[in-house]
Scaffold this motif. Structure first.
Motif, short mmCIF file in Angstrom:
data_model
loop_
_atom_site.label_atom_id
_atom_site.label_comp_id
_atom_site.label_asym_id
_atom_site.label_seq_id
_atom_site.Cartn_x
_atom_site.Cartn_y
_atom_site.Cartn_z
N ASP A 135 3.80 -6.21 -6.22
CA ASP A 135 2.37 -5.99 -6.38
C ASP A 135 1.99 -4.84 -5.47
N TYR A 136 1.41 -3.80 -6.01
CA TYR A 136 1.20 -2.60 -5.21
C TYR A 136 -0.07 -1.88 -5.64
N GLU A 137 -0.47 -0.94 -4.80
CA GLU A 137 -1.55 -0.03 -5.14
C GLU A 137 -1.17 1.36 -4.64
N HIS A 156 0.86 -1.19 0.00
CA HIS A 156 0.00 0.00 0.00
C HIS A 156 0.89 1.23 0.00
N ILE A 157 0.70 2.09 -1.00
CA ILE A 157 1.53 3.29 -1.14
C ILE A 157 0.64 4.53 -1.17
N ILE A 179 4.31 7.19 1.74
CA ILE A 179 4.13 6.36 2.93
C ILE A 179 3.82 4.94 2.50
N PHE A 180 4.68 4.02 2.91
CA PHE A 180 4.51 2.61 2.56
C PHE A 180 3.81 1.87 3.70
N ASN A 181 2.76 1.14 3.34
CA ASN A 181 2.01 0.33 4.32
C ASN A 181 1.62 1.11 5.57
N HIS A 182 1.26 2.36 5.38
CA HIS A 182 0.70 3.23 6.44
C HIS A 182 1.71 3.61 7.53
#
Length: 218
Positions: free
Chosen positions: A39-41, A10-11, A190-193
């Motif tokens: 794999d990302y969003e 999550h980005i 911000i990666f993964n919150h």
């Protein structure tokens, strides 16, 4: 490089479309993501570099001199640096003496509207190009509606969104959320919150960050 596992990365990217390093950082990150097979969003969030900018905007060179105290020589060097950074990631900066800085509150409202149709990312990229490559006037609602229409969104509805300001409160709230979390400059990624990275780090550094995140997940 090993890809992250099946869970999507999550980005969140807090940015403004008149921020040149925002598009450079995103392009660098995108290259690193592609190379890693991650794999990302991506979720874009609003930030106004110049919330007090008048509607007509301001000459960019004058704005940089006033805001940052940059001399003309420093401004020219920064532009050369940006042009090269853009070339490295396949983005064209086309600076000119008459280029202007804009108030982007309406831009962010249009992006919010596009997000409801799953098109925020596409519109964001089109607006980066409109501003930095083609020097189009983002202070003009007709131009903003044109850009929206060029990616297949409804031009009349875009004009309606800008005219009645129906998303103003939601955009202000979103901006406040990120400022309240300590974001004072962009790009903020911000990666993964929980993992904050600021600025354009370069493809290699972003690749290392992705590897570290993959290792942490493992």
């Amino acid at each position: 490089m090993a890809a992250l596992d099946a869970k999507k990365l999550h980005i969140d990217i807090v940015s403004d479309v008149v921020c040149p390093w925002c598009v450079v950082a995103y392009r660098q990150l995108a290259q690193a993501l592609q190379a890693s097979g991650t794999d990302y969003e991506v979720h874009w969030h609003p930030f106004e570099l110049n919330p007090d900018m008048p509607a007509e905007g301001q000459n960019l060179r004058e704005h940089i001199a006033e805001k940052y105290g940059a001399s003309q020589a420093q401004s020219e060097e920064n532009r050369r640096h940006l042009v090269q950074a853009g070339n490295d990631v396949g983005f064209e900066f086309n600076f000119a003496d008459d280029m202007r800085m804009h108030n982007t509150f309406n831009v962010h409202q249009l992006l919010h509207w596009a997000d409801q149709q799953g098109r925020m990312h596409d519109l964001k990229q089109a607006l980066f190009v409109a501003h930095f490559t083609h020097r189009r006037n983002l202070s003009d609602n007709q131009v903003l509606a044109d850009v929206a229409a060029e990616i297949g969104l409804d031009r009349s509805e875009a004009l309606g969104v800008l005219a009645d300001q129906r998303f103003a409160d939601e955009v202000r709230a979103a901006e406040h959320t990120w400022v309240s979390r300590g974001i004072r400059s962009v790009p903020a990624i911000i990666f993964n919150h929980r993992h904050l990275v600021s600025g354009a780090q370069g493809v290699e550094n972003f690749s290392r960050i992705l590897q570290q995140l993959a290792t942490a997940e493992d």
